[in-house]
Design an enzyme around this catalytic site. Structure first.
Site, PDB file in Angstrom:
ATOM      1  N   LYS A 157       0.813  -1.211   0.000  1.00 31.04           N
ATOM      2  CA  LYS A 157       0.000   0.000   0.000  1.00 31.04           C
ATOM      3  C   LYS A 157       0.852   1.270   0.000  1.00 31.04           C
ATOM      4  O   LYS A 157       0.352   2.341  -0.324  1.00 31.04           O
ATOM      5  CB  LYS A 157      -0.969  -0.010   1.182  1.00 31.04           C
TER       6      LYS A 157
HETATM    7  C1  LIG Z   1      -4.500  -4.500   1.490  1.00 27.38           C
HETATM    8  C2  LIG Z   1      -3.739  -5.767   1.475  1.00 27.38           C
HETATM    9  C3  LIG Z   1      -4.101  -6.852   0.637  1.00 27.38           C
HETATM   10  C4  LIG Z   1      -5.336  -6.817  -0.231  1.00 27.38           C
HETATM   11  O1  LIG Z   1      -5.174  -5.967  -1.326  1.00 27.38           O
HETATM   12  P1  LIG Z   1      -6.469  -5.484  -2.168  1.00 27.38           P
HETATM   13  O2  LIG Z   1      -5.928  -4.533  -3.163  1.00 27.38           O
HETATM   14  O3  LIG Z   1      -7.391  -4.848  -1.173  1.00 27.38           O
HETATM   15  O4  LIG Z   1      -7.061  -6.693  -2.779  1.00 27.38           O
HETATM   16  C5  LIG Z   1      -3.295  -7.975   0.611  1.00 27.38           C
HETATM   17  N1  LIG Z   1      -2.212  -8.073   1.407  1.00 27.38           N
HETATM   18  C6  LIG Z   1      -1.838  -7.075   2.235  1.00 27.38           C
HETATM   19  C7  LIG Z   1      -0.642  -7.259   3.100  1.00 27.38           C
HETATM   20  C8  LIG Z   1      -2.575  -5.889   2.293  1.00 27.38           C
HETATM   21  O5  LIG Z   1      -2.189  -4.907   3.132  1.00 27.38           O
END
Ligand SMILES: *Cc1c(COP(=O)(O)O)cnc(C)c1O
Length: 432
Positions: A107
């Site tokens: 993210k």
């Molecule tokens: C947010 C997140 C996900 C999921 O990603 P999406 O784009 O919401 O499908 C998977 N793994 C981690 C570690 C995350 O922080």
């Protein structure tokens, strides 16, 4: 570039409006009016390219002349201050390590890009914007860190007192500068309700130039498509290529679909889920059945109503068979996830976090009878889920310095009741 709402009941907006608004008023999601293929020469030359250059070429398609080339290149170089390597795990399987950013999860990429695009637009108008977010942990730290120290931007984060892990709380409350952490006596839902109320309060929204930074913002999606091209550049040989994405809200996978529309030859995507198997179930029976989420050890994927599903439906024109032409879906229990983490560590010496393990499982399942190259996304550093990883593989994890650094810092937060009046008081105090 114009952006429309997937609900199609509001006028199209510019890129700037789409990312400042975050969400269209009709509660749809913004989508670009055109997704054009990049030139074949760009795809052919990917192996000789680099992440920054890819980032610029891809992003400029979505932004066009709203940000001049020099500024956009600057935004991208400040976003991607870390590498995203495809690490060989075994046989034809690679892990795309998305966790080398400041908060150790993928993210960071979207949050940093969004932050810098917003700064660009607010500095042009010489005004201060306020980012308001509610977090149950991870998103908040990526967002806060993404905006840290940017001029013309204040960040206010609401989190539920006592309901985030110690390290997550430290990541939210020790940054200082333009980041204010509010510790709410309530639940995550209460925090989210306070944020929502502020956005609906037109005078308040206008006075502080409130902007959201949540995961459905287009500016978080765009940079997530860069690393699909980069994965391809690193591992492609003359065989088909498959990419498995551990998914919750399906932002990451949607970014992959955008990359594919831009001409990236990915032969198959794999939607890998935990017990919250809404999308794998849809792929198998054609019924989208959102429901309350259940808790798992891959908790960043504990989502019962994936917010980007509307974008995927839009891309596939509501046709489940079009979905099936591009995506296979699988889901796994916590028990299967743990066994996978143990086996991959024992056999190949590779440490998976619970999310990456689900990505690996989905990839292996799809590749059982295929001859191609597979990449799964490792979305978080194992140390971020240290408790689960250590007890599962019986090994101590080396905590990276950039995570350790938070532990010794002093928490600074403003404690508040679940009260909108109190929140407004804090706005008046902090956002002067
Ligand atoms: C947010 C997140 C996900 C999921 O990603 P999406 O784009 O919401 O499908 C998977 N793994 C981690 C570690 C995350 O922080």
């Amino acid at each position: 570039m114009k952006y429309y709402s997937t609900n199609k009941s509001v006028p199209e907006v510019s890129y700037e409006e789409a990312i400042v608004k975050g969400l269209p008023e009709d509660n749809g999601l913004f989508m670009p009016e055109r997704i054009e293929a990049l030139p074949q020469s760009f795809i052919d030359e990917l192996k000789d390219s680099n992440l920054q250059e890819i980032g610029y070429k891809v992003a400029s398609r979505f932004i066009e002349d709203e940000i001049p080339e020099e500024d956009l290149r600057q935004i991208i170089s400040e976003t991607l201050t870390f590498d995203i390597p495809a690490v060989h795990v075994e046989g034809d399987v690679y892990s795309l390590e998305l966790f080398h950013g400041p908060t150790l999860a993928f993210k960071d990429v979207g949050a940093r890009f969004l932050a810098r695009c917003l700064r660009y637009f607010s500095s042009k108008k010489a005004r201060k914007a306020t980012i308001l977010v509610a977090t149950s942990g991870d998103t908040g730290s990526a967002v806060a860190h993404g905006f840290l120290g940017l001029e013309n931007i204040n960040v206010v984060i609401l989190y539920p007192k006592g309901k985030v892990s110690d390290i997550q709380e430290k990541q939210l409350t020790t940054l200082g500068q333009n980041i204010t952490a509010l510790e709410v006596n309530g639940t995550f839902d209460d925090c989210q309700a306070l944020v929502k109320k502020s956005f609906l309060d037109k005078p308040v929204k206008a006075k502080y130039h409130l902007t959201s930074a949540n995961s459905i913002n287009m500016a978080r999606l765009i940079p997530q498509s860069f690393y699909y091209f980069w994965a391809y550049a690193q591992v492609k040989d003359d065989r088909p290529i498959y990419i498995s994405v551990p998914s919750g809200n399906y932002g990451n996978l949607t970014a992959g679909l955008l990359a594919q529309k831009m001409g990236l030859p990915i032969d198959r995507y794999i939607a890998s889920a935990n017990a919250n198997d809404i999308v794998p179930a849809y792929l198998s029976n054609g019924i989208f059945d959102p429901r309350a989420s259940v808790q798992t050890i891959s908790n960043a994927m504990d989502v019962g109503n994936p917010s980007n599903f509307a974008r995927m439906l839009d891309l596939f024109k509501d046709d489940v068979n079009a979905f099936r032409d591009h995506i296979s879906g699988y889901s796994y229990t916590d028990e299967e996830t743990r066994i996978c983490m143990q086996e991959v560590y024992n056999k190949h010496g590779y440490m998976l976090d619970p999310h990456g393990a689900i990505g690996y499982l989905g990839l292996k399942e799809y590749m059982k009878d295929k001859d191609g190259v597979g990449v799964f996304f490792e979305t978080a550093h194992p140390a971020k889920f240290g408790d689960v990883v250590e007890e599962t593989i019986n090994t101590k994890i080396d905590i990276p310095a950039r995570l350790k650094e938070y532990v010794d810092k002093t928490k600074v937060s403003i404690e508040m009741e679940n009260s909108y009046e109190e929140l407004l008081g804090i706005f008046r105090e902090v956002l002067k």
